[in-house]
Design an enzyme around this catalytic site. Structure first.
Site, PDB file in Angstrom:
ATOM      1  N   SER A 104       0.613  -1.053  -0.063  1.00 38.46           N
ATOM      2  CA  SER A 104       0.399  -0.372  -0.109  1.00 38.46           C
ATOM      3  C   SER A 104       0.659   1.162   0.114  1.00 38.46           C
ATOM      4  O   SER A 104       1.917   1.120  -0.064  1.00 38.46           O
ATOM      5  CB  SER A 104      -0.908  -0.428   0.887  1.00 38.46           C
ATOM      6  OG  SER A 104      -1.630   1.270   1.576  1.00 38.46           O
ATOM      7  N   GLU A 112      -9.582   2.397   3.590  1.00 33.77           N
ATOM      8  CA  GLU A 112      -9.445   3.399   2.993  1.00 33.77           C
ATOM      9  C   GLU A 112     -11.014   4.157   2.395  1.00 33.77           C
ATOM     10  O   GLU A 112     -11.136   5.703   2.098  1.00 33.77           O
ATOM     11  CB  GLU A 112      -8.940   3.598   2.256  1.00 33.77           C
ATOM     12  CG  GLU A 112      -8.351   4.256   0.942  1.00 33.77           C
ATOM     13  CD  GLU A 112      -7.092   3.943  -0.393  1.00 33.77           C
ATOM     14  OE1 GLU A 112      -7.351   4.010  -1.086  1.00 33.77           O
ATOM     15  OE2 GLU A 112      -6.415   3.296   0.377  1.00 33.77           O
ATOM     16  N   LYS A 168      -4.822  -6.534   3.944  1.00 29.97           N
ATOM     17  CA  LYS A 168      -4.621  -5.281   2.918  1.00 29.97           C
ATOM     18  C   LYS A 168      -6.204  -4.698   2.542  1.00 29.97           C
ATOM     19  O   LYS A 168      -6.619  -3.940   1.763  1.00 29.97           O
ATOM     20  CB  LYS A 168      -3.957  -5.275   1.763  1.00 29.97           C
ATOM     21  CG  LYS A 168      -3.555  -5.086  -0.029  1.00 29.97           C
ATOM     22  CD  LYS A 168      -3.482  -3.219   0.510  1.00 29.97           C
ATOM     23  CE  LYS A 168      -2.598  -2.393  -0.245  1.00 29.97           C
ATOM     24  NZ  LYS A 168      -3.801  -2.760  -0.979  1.00 29.97           N
ATOM     25  N   HIS A 210      -7.824  -2.305   4.749  1.00 31.49           N
ATOM     26  CA  HIS A 210      -6.652  -1.691   4.651  1.00 31.49           C
ATOM     27  C   HIS A 210      -7.927  -0.361   3.230  1.00 31.49           C
ATOM     28  O   HIS A 210      -8.531   0.172   4.206  1.00 31.49           O
ATOM     29  CB  HIS A 210      -5.422  -1.561   4.635  1.00 31.49           C
ATOM     30  CG  HIS A 210      -4.651  -0.423   3.492  1.00 31.49           C
ATOM     31  ND1 HIS A 210      -4.807  -0.007   2.585  1.00 31.49           N
ATOM     32  CD2 HIS A 210      -4.150   0.628   4.376  1.00 31.49           C
ATOM     33  CE1 HIS A 210      -4.493   1.197   2.242  1.00 31.49           C
ATOM     34  NE2 HIS A 210      -4.033   1.213   3.668  1.00 31.49           N
ATOM     35  N   ASN A 211      -7.673  -1.562   2.692  1.00 32.28           N
ATOM     36  CA  ASN A 211      -8.448  -0.314   1.606  1.00 32.28           C
ATOM     37  C   ASN A 211      -9.779  -0.749   1.582  1.00 32.28           C
ATOM     38  O   ASN A 211     -10.298   0.712   1.480  1.00 32.28           O
ATOM     39  CB  ASN A 211      -8.795  -1.308   0.183  1.00 32.28           C
ATOM     40  CG  ASN A 211      -6.687  -1.813  -0.334  1.00 32.28           C
ATOM     41  OD1 ASN A 211      -6.360  -1.295  -0.213  1.00 32.28           O
ATOM     42  ND2 ASN A 211      -6.994  -1.744  -1.767  1.00 32.28           N
TER      43      ASN A 211
END
Length: 477
Positions: free
Chosen positions: A127, A191, A184, A187-188
């Site tokens: 990232s 986001e 991940k 995380h996205n």
């Protein structure tokens, strides 16, 4: 020259990761199916520790043992295709690394398959975009545990660093099989939520207080100095200062079409939340918000037919409302991360991973898009209680949300009153109200399900499963 690592895929992310590795003393063999990209890359990097390869065989021959091959290719079938191309040329304990935005279930499948060939597999989230890849990304590796010691020196060297002396790499082993790509994905998804919340804060200030871009920019600059210090707040502050590049009056942001794009990772998180039965409502609302924004033509048509409230200018305390929005943004952000961590905990149980939740927060402190001072608070919360059920139950976060509650409710109520779209703020507050409620109206819902489908129900006063013949028991004619 035998190289420390091979890299396949020389688009923007691959090129920058290769340069980052070389900056940190690692020789890199590079390959791309379009051979002209290999030649151009080598020509642009003279006197560097790169070997340009024109075939897979040449790439393999250029690597020291155990061979480590980093795939930076499009997620999906291209990863499988390259795996099959590489397998016949590799030897036991050689390592294939997938650094793309792969779906975690693909990594769950690929890891045992590669291991069945006597090889090792790493699926790592990367990232930070183009700049992160070049200067230091956040990296979230998972896969074959035996591979970690071989790739660790490279991964931790090229990753972002945090800590008092920049001594802590934003890269640590996540877990087996698809754990790295799962983290991940979360995380996205977070986001997505962060970006939507910031956009709603901007929209409230613009449409209720009628602030100019310059005034909103100053608000974000002030927020950046406090609890909301983050990369996304920083870039929002900067965006609002940029004049139109075609000479139109005002700022460029006002001339950008309000139709958001998406690459699907937020949707993946929402889909898996539904599969796991966990309420990741804010991320899901952020995904829907992008979908609604993309329906631009339909919204324009609807705007000509559907009326909203006709209210005068805001006549309250403007300074207080700005502070209310700040507090509502922080409280909503806490709920978003709380949901993300609850989902990771559910996924760990479902897929058999042993995740270190405090460590994950530390990985996100640098290099990645959601990097923020806030994440240290999450690390501290899990240091206090490694089995913390929900971030909202931590003393620090509980105190912050409790203190922000009145402001948060005023903001949501004002948004509804003025007809200003704020789905993520609202979703976060309704999640909070639902989570803090010892009782919810699901008792009636269970009665409805039993009435029309004999789905049964449980009672509060005794054990067992019950069914009622509601038709015969009802008291209406």
């Amino acid at each position: 020259m035998k190289c420390a690592i091979g890299l396949i895929g020389l688009d923007v992310m691959g090129r920058n990761l290769a340069l980052n590795m070389e900056d940190h003393g690692f020789s890199v063999a590079v390959f791309n199916r379009t051979l002209s990209k290999v030649d151009a890359f080598i020509a642009d990097a003279p006197n560097k520790r790169f070997v340009g390869c024109h075939s897979i065989e040449e790439l393999i021959a250029s690597l020291e043992h155990p061979r480590k091959i980093f795939l930076m290719v499009k997620a999906g079938q291209p990863v499988d295709d390259f795996m099959e191309t590489l397998i016949p040329h590799l030897e036991p304990d050689d390592i294939i690394i997938d650094g793309g935005n792969s779906f975690f279930k693909d990594t769950e499948r690929r890891t045992p398959y590669i291991e069945s060939k006597g090889l090792l597999f790493v699926g790592t989230g990367v990232s930070g975009g183009e700049e992160g890849a070049r200067r230091g990304p956040s990296m979230m590796p998972g896969g074959s545990p035996k591979a970690w010691e071989a790739v660790k020196p490279i991964f931790q060297a090229i990753s972002a660093k945090v800590g008092p002396n920049n001594e802590i790499p934003c890269c640590e082993w996540i877990g087996e099989r698809g754990a790295g790509h799962y983290v991940k994905m979360v995380h996205n998804g977070i986001e997505y939520g962060d970006m939507q919340l910031i956009c709603e804060a901007y929209w409230l200030l613009r449409n209720i207080l009628r602030l100019s871009n310059a005034e909103i920019q100053q608000v974000f600059a002030d927020w950046y100095q406090g609890d909301l210090n983050s990369y996304l707040i920083e870039i929002t502050r900067d965006i609002l200062t940029v004049a139109d590049d075609r000479g139109q009056p005002g700022e460029l942001v006002d001339y950008i079409l309000d139709a958001a794009g998406a690459k699907g990772t937020g949707k993946w998180m929402s889909q898996d939340a539904l599969d796991l039965g966990v309420p990741s409502t804010l991320v899901t609302e952020a995904v829907y918000a992008r979908s609604l924004s993309a329906a631009k033509d339909a919204r324009v048509r609807a705007s000509q037919r559907l009326a909203g409230p006709d209210l005068p200018m805001f006549n309250g305390d403007r300074k207080q409302f700005i502070e209310d929005v700040r507090q509502a943004l922080y409280a909503s952000k806490i709920c978003s991360y709380a949901q993300g961590y609850v989902q990771m905990q559910a996924a760990a149980r479902e897929y058999g991973w042993n995740l270190n939740y405090g460590q994950i927060a530390l990985l996100w402190r640098g290099g990645c898009i959601i990097r923020a001072v806030f994440l240290q608070r999450i690390k501290d919360a899990f240091d206090r209680n490694a089995t913390l059920e929900n971030l909202l139950l931590d003393d620090y976060f509980c105190g912050k949300v409790t203190k922000s509650q009145d402001a948060w409710r005023r903001v949501v109520a004002t948004a509804v009153q003025f007809g200003v779209w704020a789905p993520a703020f609202t979703s976060a507050l309704t999640y909070y109200d639902g989570y803090r409620s010892a009782k919810l109206p699901a008792n009636l819902l269970q009665a409805q399900r039993d009435y029309f489908g004999a789905h049964t129900y449980k009672r509060t006063d005794c054990e067992g499963v019950f069914h009622t013949d509601w038709m015969s028991e009802r008291k209406v004619d």
